[in-house]
Each structure stands twice: as structure tokens, then as C-alpha cells.
Design a protein around this motif. Structure first.
Motif, PDB file in Angstrom:
ATOM      1  N   LEU A  29      28.107 -53.739  10.018  1.00 38.00           N
ATOM      2  CA  LEU A  29      28.372 -53.938   8.599  1.00 38.00           C
ATOM      3  C   LEU A  29      27.445 -55.007   8.031  1.00 38.00           C
ATOM      4  O   LEU A  29      27.413 -56.140   8.519  1.00 38.00           O
ATOM      5  CB  LEU A  29      29.820 -54.376   8.390  1.00 38.00           C
ATOM      6  CG  LEU A  29      30.930 -53.437   8.877  1.00 38.00           C
ATOM      7  CD1 LEU A  29      32.291 -54.055   8.586  1.00 38.00           C
ATOM      8  CD2 LEU A  29      30.809 -52.061   8.236  1.00 38.00           C
ATOM      9  N   ASP A  30      26.689 -54.658   6.986  1.00 37.55           N
ATOM     10  CA  ASP A  30      25.903 -55.682   6.314  1.00 37.55           C
ATOM     11  C   ASP A  30      26.844 -56.530   5.457  1.00 37.55           C
ATOM     12  O   ASP A  30      28.031 -56.209   5.276  1.00 37.55           O
ATOM     13  CB  ASP A  30      24.775 -55.078   5.487  1.00 37.55           C
ATOM     14  CG  ASP A  30      25.258 -54.103   4.415  1.00 37.55           C
ATOM     15  OD1 ASP A  30      26.406 -54.243   3.938  1.00 37.55           O
ATOM     16  OD2 ASP A  30      24.485 -53.190   4.056  1.00 37.55           O
ATOM     17  N   ASP A  31      26.334 -57.622   4.907  1.00 43.09           N
ATOM     18  CA  ASP A  31      27.200 -58.555   4.191  1.00 43.09           C
ATOM     19  C   ASP A  31      27.893 -57.931   2.979  1.00 43.09           C
ATOM     20  O   ASP A  31      29.107 -58.130   2.801  1.00 43.09           O
ATOM     21  CB  ASP A  31      26.404 -59.798   3.773  1.00 43.09           C
ATOM     22  CG  ASP A  31      26.097 -60.709   4.961  1.00 43.09           C
ATOM     23  OD1 ASP A  31      26.739 -60.540   6.021  1.00 43.09           O
ATOM     24  OD2 ASP A  31      25.216 -61.585   4.830  1.00 43.09           O
ATOM     25  N   PRO A  32      27.185 -57.171   2.125  1.00 41.16           N
ATOM     26  CA  PRO A  32      27.888 -56.575   0.976  1.00 41.16           C
ATOM     27  C   PRO A  32      29.010 -55.613   1.395  1.00 41.16           C
ATOM     28  O   PRO A  32      30.086 -55.595   0.792  1.00 41.16           O
ATOM     29  CB  PRO A  32      26.781 -55.850   0.220  1.00 41.16           C
ATOM     30  CG  PRO A  32      25.529 -56.556   0.604  1.00 41.16           C
ATOM     31  CD  PRO A  32      25.728 -56.949   2.036  1.00 41.16           C
ATOM     32  N   THR A  33      28.760 -54.818   2.447  1.00 44.95           N
ATOM     33  CA  THR A  33      29.787 -53.876   2.904  1.00 44.95           C
ATOM     34  C   THR A  33      30.971 -54.628   3.503  1.00 44.95           C
ATOM     35  O   THR A  33      32.137 -54.302   3.243  1.00 44.95           O
ATOM     36  CB  THR A  33      29.200 -52.895   3.927  1.00 44.95           C
ATOM     37  OG1 THR A  33      28.087 -52.217   3.347  1.00 44.95           O
ATOM     38  CG2 THR A  33      30.237 -51.877   4.366  1.00 44.95           C
ATOM     39  N   LEU A  51      34.746 -54.473   2.026  1.00 45.62           N
ATOM     40  CA  LEU A  51      35.863 -54.034   2.861  1.00 45.62           C
ATOM     41  C   LEU A  51      36.953 -55.090   2.920  1.00 45.62           C
ATOM     42  O   LEU A  51      38.149 -54.774   2.865  1.00 45.62           O
ATOM     43  CB  LEU A  51      35.379 -53.713   4.279  1.00 45.62           C
ATOM     44  CG  LEU A  51      34.749 -52.346   4.505  1.00 45.62           C
ATOM     45  CD1 LEU A  51      34.265 -52.220   5.936  1.00 45.62           C
ATOM     46  CD2 LEU A  51      35.736 -51.219   4.181  1.00 45.62           C
ATOM     47  N   ARG A  52      36.557 -56.338   3.028  1.00 41.97           N
ATOM     48  CA  ARG A  52      37.561 -57.406   3.091  1.00 41.97           C
ATOM     49  C   ARG A  52      38.350 -57.472   1.783  1.00 41.97           C
ATOM     50  O   ARG A  52      39.575 -57.645   1.792  1.00 41.97           O
ATOM     51  CB  ARG A  52      36.895 -58.740   3.396  1.00 41.97           C
ATOM     52  CG  ARG A  52      37.903 -59.827   3.767  1.00 41.97           C
ATOM     53  CD  ARG A  52      37.262 -61.063   4.346  1.00 41.97           C
ATOM     54  NE  ARG A  52      38.297 -61.944   4.845  1.00 41.97           N
ATOM     55  CZ  ARG A  52      38.475 -62.273   6.112  1.00 41.97           C
ATOM     56  NH1 ARG A  52      37.665 -61.802   7.048  1.00 41.97           N
ATOM     57  NH2 ARG A  52      39.453 -63.095   6.470  1.00 41.97           N
ATOM     58  N   GLN A  53      37.663 -57.336   0.665  1.00 43.69           N
ATOM     59  CA  GLN A  53      38.351 -57.331  -0.626  1.00 43.69           C
ATOM     60  C   GLN A  53      39.289 -56.134  -0.742  1.00 43.69           C
ATOM     61  O   GLN A  53      40.421 -56.258  -1.243  1.00 43.69           O
ATOM     62  CB  GLN A  53      37.325 -57.321  -1.754  1.00 43.69           C
ATOM     63  CG  GLN A  53      36.551 -58.623  -1.894  1.00 43.69           C
ATOM     64  CD  GLN A  53      35.391 -58.517  -2.857  1.00 43.69           C
ATOM     65  OE1 GLN A  53      35.257 -57.527  -3.589  1.00 43.69           O
ATOM     66  NE2 GLN A  53      34.524 -59.520  -2.855  1.00 43.69           N
ATOM     67  N   ALA A  57      33.170 -50.445  22.784  1.00 46.19           N
ATOM     68  CA  ALA A  57      32.301 -51.582  22.467  1.00 46.19           C
ATOM     69  C   ALA A  57      32.064 -51.688  20.966  1.00 46.19           C
ATOM     70  O   ALA A  57      32.064 -52.792  20.395  1.00 46.19           O
ATOM     71  CB  ALA A  57      30.972 -51.453  23.208  1.00 46.19           C
ATOM     72  N   GLN A  58      31.870 -50.557  20.296  1.00 47.10           N
ATOM     73  CA  GLN A  58      31.684 -50.571  18.842  1.00 47.10           C
ATOM     74  C   GLN A  58      32.966 -50.996  18.134  1.00 47.10           C
ATOM     75  O   GLN A  58      32.922 -51.694  17.107  1.00 47.10           O
ATOM     76  CB  GLN A  58      31.230 -49.193  18.363  1.00 47.10           C
ATOM     77  CG  GLN A  58      29.809 -48.849  18.775  1.00 47.10           C
ATOM     78  CD  GLN A  58      29.474 -47.368  18.563  1.00 47.10           C
ATOM     79  OE1 GLN A  58      30.360 -46.508  18.586  1.00 47.10           O
ATOM     80  NE2 GLN A  58      28.200 -47.079  18.363  1.00 47.10           N
ATOM     81  N   ARG A 110      33.629 -58.559  13.496  1.00 46.27           N
ATOM     82  CA  ARG A 110      32.944 -58.891  12.242  1.00 46.27           C
ATOM     83  C   ARG A 110      33.884 -59.610  11.278  1.00 46.27           C
ATOM     84  O   ARG A 110      33.438 -60.347  10.389  1.00 46.27           O
ATOM     85  CB  ARG A 110      32.430 -57.594  11.604  1.00 46.27           C
ATOM     86  CG  ARG A 110      31.560 -57.775  10.369  1.00 46.27           C
ATOM     87  CD  ARG A 110      30.212 -58.353  10.732  1.00 46.27           C
ATOM     88  NE  ARG A 110      29.291 -58.342   9.595  1.00 46.27           N
ATOM     89  CZ  ARG A 110      29.210 -59.318   8.671  1.00 46.27           C
ATOM     90  NH1 ARG A 110      30.005 -60.366   8.763  1.00 46.27           N
ATOM     91  NH2 ARG A 110      28.339 -59.232   7.685  1.00 46.27           N
ATOM     92  N   PHE A 111      35.200 -59.412  11.470  1.00 44.92           N
ATOM     93  CA  PHE A 111      36.185 -60.010  10.575  1.00 44.92           C
ATOM     94  C   PHE A 111      36.800 -61.286  11.128  1.00 44.92           C
ATOM     95  O   PHE A 111      37.601 -61.925  10.445  1.00 44.92           O
ATOM     96  CB  PHE A 111      37.281 -58.987  10.257  1.00 44.92           C
ATOM     97  CG  PHE A 111      36.790 -57.855   9.406  1.00 44.92           C
ATOM     98  CD1 PHE A 111      36.907 -57.890   8.032  1.00 44.92           C
ATOM     99  CD2 PHE A 111      36.167 -56.753   9.990  1.00 44.92           C
ATOM    100  CE1 PHE A 111      36.433 -56.853   7.241  1.00 44.92           C
ATOM    101  CE2 PHE A 111      35.687 -55.710   9.207  1.00 44.92           C
ATOM    102  CZ  PHE A 111      35.821 -55.764   7.824  1.00 44.92           C
ATOM    103  N   GLY A 112      36.450 -61.658  12.363  1.00 44.85           N
ATOM    104  CA  GLY A 112      36.974 -62.898  12.916  1.00 44.85           C
ATOM    105  C   GLY A 112      37.098 -62.837  14.428  1.00 44.85           C
ATOM    106  O   GLY A 112      36.832 -61.814  15.068  1.00 44.85           O
TER     107      GLY A 112
END
Length: 295
Positions: A38-42, A46-48, A66-67, A74-76
Motif C-alpha cells: 500500500l502506498d501512502d495515499p491508499t 483505507l484507514r479513514q 506472508a502478504q 502496514r497498519f501497526g
């Protein structure tokens, strides 16, 4: 901005599609490949979407373990569960599901690992093998549950704290020695009955029948006549609060297919895994993201 306008604004800003499932909880996310980093904008979008819709559904995501771990991380930071079996190569992935001889036991409304001193932010669950029918999961918007409480109940529970304990849900899965070890590692945790979401600011009813055993400070907040009134009054209040998760107007129910992923906010939801498919088998993998201490 009303709900329809807010969803339209999300659609414009997000690099994927968002289709709400109910007016209060749940959204299908499309036009995204979760095998890709996930790039930063995506990630931000998604978090929003997660904070707003509480649970996100992704279909046809054939990702490797693994993926799966990389996506959740990516979220923590990810936890390692002390009781559930783990994937042999990825201890952050728990393996969920019974077999043709043993039913699953997740069919109680709960928020994952609320018994930790620092509970989870979210969980990411992928269906590996689905039964031919049944095995749905229900999620509940507990911010909506709090908002729907009568004002006198809101006043009554303000400042109350609930005790969350690992043992009611998991003690039977352990040997006597394991219970002693885990009791020392995971003593009961005390969290506010009403927590504030750290990102949205929403007030959330944070009491679940899976792990909450009692109220830590009921007697300090509630006037009572005799001791029996105190104990029974506490139990009556807890039962009333538990029942809020069962209100259909606060819920979304999702039918699994292989390679469906559900990503939910454990801070603002509870969920219930419907066990109507036994002796068929449902196998799942879950990664759980560490959150923050509830306040």
C-alpha cells in the motif's frame, strides 16, 4: 455533511471504490489488489474508511500468508496470540476453525483481545476454506450502540470501569499449568465502560459478554440499599449493556467466500461468528494489530 454526501466525498478522494453495506456499519472495498504494498495515499484512505465504516470487506484477494502479515503490519505492530494455534511460518497469523468433530466457539459477541492491558486496534481475517452454506460473521457498531442509549443510562455508566479477563473465553483451552502461566502474564485488565475513539472522537460502549466479568467501581458510583442490591444491580446493568450488541439496527452480516478478507476496527465494534455449519469446516487466518490503552 450527511452520510450520502460523506460517502461521495470518500469515493472522490479514495484510489479504490467504497460501497456501504448498511447505513451504520460496513463497506465493500473494490478496485484494489492487496497483494501490492500500500502506498501512502491508499493506506491513508483505507484507514479513514475503516474508522468511518468500522469494518471493510475485500473480495477475491488471493494473498499468501506472508502478504497477509505484511498487509496487516502496514497498519501497526502485530500481536502473537497466547492461546490460538499459529501459522508455522508466521506466528502473527492465528489459525481459526474447528473440524468435523469439534465446533468453533467464537459465537459470542466480543471485541478481540479486550482482556489485554493494551487491546487491539484492528483485526484482518481471511477465509481460507468456507462451508457450503452458513458460517456468516456479524459485526456491530458500538459507537451507534452508545449513541442509542437513553440519557439516564449514559449518566449512570459515566466513569464506570469494566474488568476484562482472558480466562472465561480461553481458560478451558489450557492445561492447569498453562492457566497459571497465562494468569501471571495476562492479569485481568480494567478499561472504561465508555471509551473515546482516538481517531474519530466517538464515544463507544466498550463492554462485551465474551470477556467482561464485572465492573471494577460499581459500588463507588451507584447508591444501593443493601449488599444484595449492589450485586444484583451490577449484574442487571451488565446484562443490559451486553444486550446492546444484539440490536440488528447496529449490525452488518457478511457471507464469506474463499479469499474474502474482513478488516475491522476492534475499538469501535464487536463481532459474532455464527456457528450454523457444523460438521462442515470453516478455516480462517487472522492477523491482529496492536492498538492503544483505552481512555
Amino acid at each position: 455533511m450527511n452520510a450520502r454526501e460523506q460517502t461521495a466525498a470518500e469515493q472522490i478522494a479514495a484510489p479504490f471504490s467504497i460501497t456501504p453495506v448498511t447505513p451504520v456499519i460496513g463497506a465493500e472495498i473494490g478496485d484494489i489488489d492487496l497483494r501490492e504494498t500500500l502506498d501512502d495515499p491508499t493506506y491513508q484512505a483505507l484507514r479513514q474508511a475503516l474508522v468511518r465504516h468500522k469494518v471493510l470487506f475485500f473480495r477475491d484477494q488471493d494473498i499468501t500468508p506472508a502478504q497477509h502479515v505484511a498487509l496487516a503490519r502496514r497498519f501497526g505492530e502485530l500481536e502473537v496470540h497466547p492461546v490460538f494455534p499459529h501459522h508455522p511460518d508466521h506466528p502473527e497469523l492465528v489459525l481459526l476453525g474447528g473440524n468435523k468433530d469439534t465446533k468453533g466457539r467464537e459465537n459470542i459477541y466480543h471485541s478481540d483481545v479486550s482482556w489485554r492491558a493494551v487491546p487491539s486496534m484492528g483485526s484482518m481475517l481471511r477465509c481460507v476454506e468456507c462451508p457450503p452454506m452458513g458460517g456468516d460473521t456479524i459485526w456491530v457498531n458500538m459507537a451507534q450502540a452508545y449513541a442509542g442509549l437513553p440519557d439516564d443510562v449514559k449518566a449512570r455508566i459515566e466513569g464506570l470501569e469494566a474488568v476484562h479477563d482472558l480466562m472465561p473465553g480461553f481458560g478451558a483451552r489450557m492445561s492447569a499449568e498453562e492457566r497459571l502461566v497465562n494468569r501471571e502474564k495476562f492479569p485481568p485488565a480494567t478499561h472504561p465502560v465508555v471509551r473515546t475513539h482516538p481517531e474519530s472522537g466517538e464515544k463507544i460502549l466498550y463492554v462485551n459478554e465474551g470477556f467482561v466479568t464485572h465492573l471494577a467501581n460499581y459500588g463507588a458510583h451507584i447508591q444501593y440499599r443493601v449488599g444484595a442490591d449492589f450485586r444484583l444491580g451490577e449484574l442487571d446493568l451488565l446484562q443490559y449493556l451486553y444486550r446492546q450488541a444484539t440490536v440488528p439496527e447496529y449490525q452488518v452480516r457478511m457471507k464469506w467466500r474463499p479469499n474474502t478478507i474482513a478488516f475491522w476496527d476492534n475499538r469501535s465494534t464487536q463481532h459474532y461468528a455464527v456457528q450454523d455449519y457444523f460438521p462442515a469446516v470453516r478455516r480462517m487466518m487472522r492477523a491482529t494489530i496492536i492498538g492503544e490503552r483505552p481512555v
